[in-house]
Design a protein around this motif. Sequence first.
Motif, PDB file in Angstrom:
ATOM      1  N   LYS A 288       0.752  -1.212  -0.162  1.00  0.00           N
ATOM      2  CA  LYS A 288      -0.088  -0.006  -0.106  1.00  0.00           C
ATOM      3  C   LYS A 288       0.875   1.298  -0.022  1.00  0.00           C
ATOM      4  O   LYS A 288       2.053   1.222   0.522  1.00  0.00           O
ATOM      5  CB  LYS A 288      -1.041   0.012   1.223  1.00  0.00           C
ATOM      6  N   GLN A 289       0.514   2.414  -0.846  1.00  0.00           N
ATOM      7  CA  GLN A 289       0.698   3.570  -0.816  1.00  0.00           C
ATOM      8  C   GLN A 289      -0.083   4.577  -0.826  1.00  0.00           C
ATOM      9  O   GLN A 289      -0.880   4.689  -1.388  1.00  0.00           O
ATOM     10  CB  GLN A 289       1.862   3.782  -2.014  1.00  0.00           C
ATOM     11  N   SER A 290       0.217   5.525   0.402  1.00  0.00           N
ATOM     12  CA  SER A 290      -0.559   6.869   0.293  1.00  0.00           C
ATOM     13  C   SER A 290       0.123   7.931  -0.484  1.00  0.00           C
ATOM     14  O   SER A 290       1.161   7.876  -1.012  1.00  0.00           O
ATOM     15  CB  SER A 290      -0.834   7.407   1.708  1.00  0.00           C
ATOM     16  N   ILE A 291      -0.515   8.918  -0.670  1.00  0.00           N
ATOM     17  CA  ILE A 291      -0.071  10.072  -1.478  1.00  0.00           C
ATOM     18  C   ILE A 291       1.323  10.346  -0.909  1.00  0.00           C
ATOM     19  O   ILE A 291       2.216  10.400  -1.909  1.00  0.00           O
ATOM     20  CB  ILE A 291      -1.079  11.438  -1.609  1.00  0.00           C
ATOM     21  N   ILE A 401     -10.745  12.245  -9.031  1.00  0.00           N
ATOM     22  CA  ILE A 401     -10.522  10.886  -8.160  1.00  0.00           C
ATOM     23  C   ILE A 401     -10.947   9.466  -9.038  1.00  0.00           C
ATOM     24  O   ILE A 401      -9.971   8.586  -9.201  1.00  0.00           O
ATOM     25  CB  ILE A 401     -11.282  10.717  -6.900  1.00  0.00           C
ATOM     26  N   ARG A 402     -11.676   9.626  -9.760  1.00  0.00           N
ATOM     27  CA  ARG A 402     -12.127   8.474 -10.792  1.00  0.00           C
ATOM     28  C   ARG A 402     -11.005   8.348 -11.897  1.00  0.00           C
ATOM     29  O   ARG A 402     -10.682   7.311 -12.390  1.00  0.00           O
ATOM     30  CB  ARG A 402     -13.621   8.884 -11.512  1.00  0.00           C
ATOM     31  N   TRP A 403     -10.432   9.276 -12.435  1.00  0.00           N
ATOM     32  CA  TRP A 403      -9.562   9.587 -13.442  1.00  0.00           C
ATOM     33  C   TRP A 403      -8.141   8.852 -12.810  1.00  0.00           C
ATOM     34  O   TRP A 403      -7.482   7.977 -13.281  1.00  0.00           O
ATOM     35  CB  TRP A 403      -9.270  10.765 -13.996  1.00  0.00           C
ATOM     36  N   LEU A 404      -8.027   9.300 -11.478  1.00  0.00           N
ATOM     37  CA  LEU A 404      -6.601   8.708 -10.841  1.00  0.00           C
ATOM     38  C   LEU A 404      -6.833   7.192 -10.748  1.00  0.00           C
ATOM     39  O   LEU A 404      -5.873   6.417 -10.877  1.00  0.00           O
ATOM     40  CB  LEU A 404      -6.532   9.383  -9.765  1.00  0.00           C
ATOM     41  N   ASP A 405      -8.044   6.716 -10.425  1.00  0.00           N
ATOM     42  CA  ASP A 405      -8.291   5.276 -10.311  1.00  0.00           C
ATOM     43  C   ASP A 405      -8.139   4.586 -11.492  1.00  0.00           C
ATOM     44  O   ASP A 405      -7.607   3.608 -11.457  1.00  0.00           O
ATOM     45  CB  ASP A 405      -9.782   5.289  -9.932  1.00  0.00           C
ATOM     46  N   SER A 424      -6.985   5.262  -5.887  1.00  0.00           N
ATOM     47  CA  SER A 424      -6.840   6.707  -6.474  1.00  0.00           C
ATOM     48  C   SER A 424      -5.660   7.505  -5.776  1.00  0.00           C
ATOM     49  O   SER A 424      -4.689   7.651  -6.069  1.00  0.00           O
ATOM     50  CB  SER A 424      -8.338   7.437  -6.561  1.00  0.00           C
ATOM     51  N   LEU A 425      -6.144   7.989  -4.283  1.00  0.00           N
ATOM     52  CA  LEU A 425      -5.407   8.777  -3.663  1.00  0.00           C
ATOM     53  C   LEU A 425      -4.329   7.801  -2.949  1.00  0.00           C
ATOM     54  O   LEU A 425      -3.159   7.918  -2.898  1.00  0.00           O
ATOM     55  CB  LEU A 425      -6.346   9.608  -2.770  1.00  0.00           C
TER      56      LEU A 425
END
Length: 495
Positions: A288-291, A401-405, A424-425
């Motif tokens: 897992k990675q957060s921003i 957010i949907r585009w990042l996902d 996404s994020l």
Amino acid sequence: MIPAKRYHPLLMLFGLWSLLKNNFFIFIFLFVIKARSQSPFIIYGRILFFIVFGVAFIYIFLKWFAHKYELDGRSFHLYKGIFIKSERTIPFSKIQNVNRHTSLFHRLFKVTSISFETGMTGEEAAVKFEVVSQLESLRMEQHITSEVNDNAMNLSPSEMVVAKVDSIRIIHFKPMKKDILNASFTSLSFLVFIPLLLSFYSKIDEILHVEKETAGIFFYIISSWWIVTTIVVVLIMASVAFGIARAFIKYGKYEISSDRNRIYITKGVIDETAFSIAKEKVQAIEIKQSILKRLLGLAEVKLTCAGSLSFGEETLEINSLYPFLPVQRAYEMVSEILPTYEVTPKMKRLPKKSLWVRLFSPSWIWVITTAVLFYFRPAVLGVEQAWWIVSAALLLMIIAIRWLDFIHTKYILNNRFIQYKTGSLTTSLFISKREKVIEVKVTRTIFQKWLGLASIETINRAKPLQHNGIEDVPVEFADSFYKWYMGRRNEIEIE
């Protein structure tokens, strides 16, 4: 065989300590804050407090006197009950992992607590010893391991040499100073200091009424810019120091090691926790990675296992190898610790039509929020028609957010492995073996059927069951995914 015996005598003191800790604030309220109160409610409350406390104290002693345990060649046998007796048997073969927790109480008396977790559910899914000597806990763990491995005493000399080699631990990771600093910054521990200080102040104010006594001093302080500046600088420095100290206490003695058969993780400077799991019991791996972690090139590797990761009131995060590993080191460590798992660097991306499905799917959060804003039409920063600006900003954020996902979502089937990345994020890379997946699901909405898409889902054994999946993959991949899972029949092992 270890004969039936009572639990450690310090278990009674541990129970008394827990009783005092859980009723501390009730005691403070009844006997300190309301010390001069003659209200019938307070008086009867004090009497009830002593009655309940006395009954609980007697129960702690009777429970220790009546409860026993024993280990034979194959199982735990637990004998419980004060008036109604019961016996519970847990085979060693059901044990998934071992958790050890050493709190400040345990350190003072040179004891520990240990929990043998099974893959079952319910309150009795684990064999827990809240107080046990270090020697006894080690002996029980070795006894279980030796019995599960078909009794090492019957091995030939050459097999014993191989067994000794297999039991040699290799240390994979110990945090350095830089890792502790990364942990304190990335975990945002320094942000906890101010709320903690305010919470402490409010509790003191309830008892001593500090705010009334210091009202004049407060107005004097805020009227002087240099005093305010000094206080702000001191608070910032204290917050940073608090964050580093908190990270050191939590991760200062972190260690990841393994031998041929098991993975071992220990952490904690004051309260020490330890976790071990058989490598064959690992159901899946999640990276897992957060921003913030992506910006710093860090990642967290988590193990999915069937057993619980809790001990009493303590919830252990010990299934995480280390929350702040450099990304490349995280991938290397997976290969070192679990050589039977493979991480595939190149994966397939979703087709462009999947993006259109995501963008044009209705967002109920936006619809409901916009309806509320339209009805009340609140003024924001003095702007009367600002409600539609807030609605538009929310819509743009949802689209982003949907585009990042869509950009982050990737997938691949690699022989016996499935691997996909979503988010996404915060992103999550999931890897599992085919034989560890207990169920799969393929679904298609009407819109997905029109565009030749589908959604897939895998279910792994964990507490609770772990569901992972991807939406809007090509239907051809969904078909391949289902056929891939059917090959599990040739690989399945009964655990």
